[in-house]
Write a protein that holds these residues in place. Structure first.
Motif, PDB file in Angstrom:
ATOM      1  N   SER A 126      14.467   9.220   0.288  1.00 44.37           N
ATOM      2  CA  SER A 126      13.804   8.156   1.015  1.00 44.37           C
ATOM      3  C   SER A 126      12.442   7.888   0.389  1.00 44.37           C
ATOM      4  N   ASP A 127      12.102   6.625   0.258  1.00 47.17           N
ATOM      5  CA  ASP A 127      10.799   6.259  -0.283  1.00 47.17           C
ATOM      6  C   ASP A 127       9.763   6.062   0.812  1.00 47.17           C
ATOM      7  N   GLY A 128      10.180   6.178   2.073  1.00 49.35           N
ATOM      8  CA  GLY A 128       9.283   5.936   3.186  1.00 49.35           C
ATOM      9  C   GLY A 128       8.316   7.077   3.413  1.00 49.35           C
ATOM     10  N   ALA A 129       7.294   6.786   4.164  1.00 49.07           N
ATOM     11  CA  ALA A 129       6.295   7.794   4.499  1.00 49.07           C
ATOM     12  C   ALA A 129       6.734   8.547   5.750  1.00 49.07           C
ATOM     13  N   ALA A 130       6.304   9.776   5.879  1.00 51.03           N
ATOM     14  CA  ALA A 130       6.681  10.590   7.018  1.00 51.03           C
ATOM     15  C   ALA A 130       5.836  10.262   8.244  1.00 51.03           C
ATOM     16  N   GLY A 131       4.725   9.673   8.072  1.00 48.95           N
ATOM     17  CA  GLY A 131       3.847   9.366   9.189  1.00 48.95           C
ATOM     18  C   GLY A 131       3.128   8.059   8.947  1.00 48.95           C
ATOM     19  N   PRO A 132       2.233   7.723   9.834  1.00 51.48           N
ATOM     20  CA  PRO A 132       1.483   6.489   9.648  1.00 51.48           C
ATOM     21  C   PRO A 132       0.572   6.605   8.438  1.00 51.48           C
ATOM     22  N   PRO A 133       0.209   5.467   7.843  1.00 52.23           N
ATOM     23  CA  PRO A 133      -0.671   5.536   6.678  1.00 52.23           C
ATOM     24  C   PRO A 133      -2.037   6.071   7.080  1.00 52.23           C
ATOM     25  N   THR A 134      -2.562   6.924   6.254  1.00 51.33           N
ATOM     26  CA  THR A 134      -3.895   7.453   6.526  1.00 51.33           C
ATOM     27  C   THR A 134      -4.920   6.538   5.864  1.00 51.33           C
ATOM     28  N   ALA A 135      -5.987   6.321   6.578  1.00 48.76           N
ATOM     29  CA  ALA A 135      -7.012   5.404   6.098  1.00 48.76           C
ATOM     30  C   ALA A 135      -8.015   6.142   5.234  1.00 48.76           C
ATOM     31  N   PRO A 136      -8.514   5.490   4.189  1.00 48.30           N
ATOM     32  CA  PRO A 136      -9.565   6.117   3.382  1.00 48.30           C
ATOM     33  C   PRO A 136     -10.896   6.079   4.147  1.00 48.30           C
ATOM     34  N   ALA A 137     -11.775   6.990   3.828  1.00 46.41           N
ATOM     35  CA  ALA A 137     -13.077   7.049   4.509  1.00 46.41           C
ATOM     36  C   ALA A 137     -13.891   5.793   4.261  1.00 46.41           C
ATOM     37  N   SER A 138     -13.611   5.079   3.172  1.00 49.99           N
ATOM     38  CA  SER A 138     -14.373   3.864   2.860  1.00 49.99           C
ATOM     39  C   SER A 138     -14.106   2.730   3.852  1.00 49.99           C
ATOM     40  N   ILE A 139     -13.124   2.910   4.720  1.00 51.40           N
ATOM     41  CA  ILE A 139     -12.773   1.860   5.684  1.00 51.40           C
ATOM     42  C   ILE A 139     -13.759   1.836   6.862  1.00 51.40           C
ATOM     43  N   ILE A 140     -14.533   2.891   7.023  1.00 51.87           N
ATOM     44  CA  ILE A 140     -15.511   2.950   8.120  1.00 51.87           C
ATOM     45  C   ILE A 140     -16.554   1.858   7.918  1.00 51.87           C
ATOM     46  N   GLY A 141     -16.791   1.100   8.973  1.00 56.74           N
ATOM     47  CA  GLY A 141     -17.723  -0.019   8.926  1.00 56.74           C
ATOM     48  C   GLY A 141     -17.032  -1.355   8.728  1.00 56.74           C
ATOM     49  N   GLU A 142     -15.754  -1.352   8.359  1.00 58.55           N
ATOM     50  CA  GLU A 142     -15.002  -2.595   8.145  1.00 58.55           C
ATOM     51  C   GLU A 142     -14.637  -3.233   9.484  1.00 58.55           C
ATOM     52  N   MET A 143     -14.369  -4.529   9.430  1.00 55.46           N
ATOM     53  CA  MET A 143     -13.933  -5.257  10.614  1.00 55.46           C
ATOM     54  C   MET A 143     -12.416  -5.143  10.735  1.00 55.46           C
ATOM     55  N   ALA A 144     -11.926  -5.079  11.989  1.00 55.81           N
ATOM     56  CA  ALA A 144     -10.503  -4.967  12.261  1.00 55.81           C
ATOM     57  C   ALA A 144     -10.137  -5.971  13.338  1.00 55.81           C
ATOM     58  N   GLU A 194     -13.023   3.162  21.564  1.00 58.07           N
ATOM     59  CA  GLU A 194     -14.003   3.953  22.303  1.00 58.07           C
ATOM     60  C   GLU A 194     -14.369   3.312  23.629  1.00 58.07           C
ATOM     61  N   ALA A 195     -14.311   1.979  23.716  1.00 56.51           N
ATOM     62  CA  ALA A 195     -14.666   1.282  24.944  1.00 56.51           C
ATOM     63  C   ALA A 195     -13.566   1.434  25.996  1.00 56.51           C
ATOM     64  N   GLY A 196     -12.402   1.920  25.614  1.00 54.10           N
ATOM     65  CA  GLY A 196     -11.319   2.135  26.565  1.00 54.10           C
ATOM     66  C   GLY A 196     -10.281   1.036  26.565  1.00 54.10           C
ATOM     67  N   HIS A 197     -10.690  -0.223  26.308  1.00 53.31           N
ATOM     68  CA  HIS A 197      -9.737  -1.328  26.342  1.00 53.31           C
ATOM     69  C   HIS A 197     -10.213  -2.434  25.406  1.00 53.31           C
ATOM     70  N   ALA A 198      -9.257  -2.975  24.665  1.00 50.56           N
ATOM     71  CA  ALA A 198      -9.537  -4.149  23.829  1.00 50.56           C
ATOM     72  C   ALA A 198      -8.286  -5.006  23.840  1.00 50.56           C
ATOM     73  N   ALA A 199      -8.460  -6.300  24.078  1.00 54.09           N
ATOM     74  CA  ALA A 199      -7.321  -7.216  24.161  1.00 54.09           C
ATOM     75  C   ALA A 199      -6.763  -7.512  22.778  1.00 54.09           C
ATOM     76  N   LYS A 200      -5.507  -7.917  22.747  1.00 58.92           N
ATOM     77  CA  LYS A 200      -4.869  -8.309  21.492  1.00 58.92           C
ATOM     78  C   LYS A 200      -5.646  -9.470  20.878  1.00 58.92           C
ATOM     79  N   GLY A 201      -5.916  -9.375  19.581  1.00 63.46           N
ATOM     80  CA  GLY A 201      -6.653 -10.412  18.879  1.00 63.46           C
ATOM     81  C   GLY A 201      -8.156 -10.184  18.842  1.00 63.46           C
ATOM     82  N   SER A 202      -8.647  -9.157  19.522  1.00 66.67           N
ATOM     83  CA  SER A 202     -10.093  -8.871  19.552  1.00 66.67           C
ATOM     84  C   SER A 202     -10.583  -8.460  18.170  1.00 66.67           C
ATOM     85  N   ARG A 203     -11.849  -8.824  17.886  1.00 64.33           N
ATOM     86  CA  ARG A 203     -12.506  -8.394  16.654  1.00 64.33           C
ATOM     87  C   ARG A 203     -13.164  -7.050  16.946  1.00 64.33           C
ATOM     88  N   LEU A 204     -12.867  -6.061  16.116  1.00 63.00           N
ATOM     89  CA  LEU A 204     -13.363  -4.705  16.319  1.00 63.00           C
ATOM     90  C   LEU A 204     -14.006  -4.204  15.044  1.00 63.00           C
TER      91      LEU A 204
END
Length: 154
Positions: free
Chosen positions: A87-105, A129-139
């Motif tokens: 299988s070429d698939g990953a065993a888990g979710p993709p792990t994010a690089p540390a450089s992603i901190i501070g990026e918009m999501a 961290e705020a507990g709730h964010a709606a779909k489409g929110s900028r984070l």
């Protein structure tokens, strides 16, 4: 003599059948049949006949093991019995690089407090961290927690 031959043939067939049946039951029974055949040979034919039968049993056992462990995996029939692809698939979710901190999501699902966000062209599991964010929110990505991002409303 017939009983010894029948036990040896039965032992070899059971050992060969072990390839097709999971577990070691057939192999153990086959080995016991060959051992019992050797015992019968010693009782009926004495030390010389028993030694000959034991030698034949060892040769039969060696040939059967060679066929199962060396010859069969190399044969066309044996290769069809074994899964050859990976299988070429990953065993888990993709792990994010540390450089992603501070990026918009952008929240792809409602985060209550966990869900999925998209950063650039990749999708990650995230914890708000705020507990709730709606779909489409900028984070904003504020950290990493094991396999998920830590986000906060921007």
């Amino acid at each position: 003599m017939n009983l010894v031959i029948i036990l040896f043939v039965l032992g070899v067939l059971l050992l060969a059948g072990e390839v097709f049946v999971p577990g070691v039951v057939l192999g153990v029974i086959g080995g016991a049949a060959m051992l019992f055949g050797c015992v019968v040979a010693f009782r009926q034919f004495g030390a010389g006949g028993g030694a000959l039968a034991t030698g034949i049993a060892v040769v039969c056992l060696g040939a059967t093991l060679y066929a199962e462990l060396v010859w069969l995996p190399r044969s066309r029939f044996g290769r069809r019995m074994v899964v050859q692809s990976a299988s070429d698939g990953a065993a888990g979710p993709p792990t994010a690089p540390a450089s992603i901190i501070g990026e918009m999501a952008e929240a792809e699902t409602t985060l209550a407090p966990s869900g999925y966000v998209r950063v650039g062209d990749r999708r990650y599991e995230a914890y708000c961290e705020a507990g709730h964010a709606a779909k489409g929110s900028r984070l904003r990505v504020t950290g990493l927690d094991n396999f998920r991002l830590v986000v906060t409303k921007s």
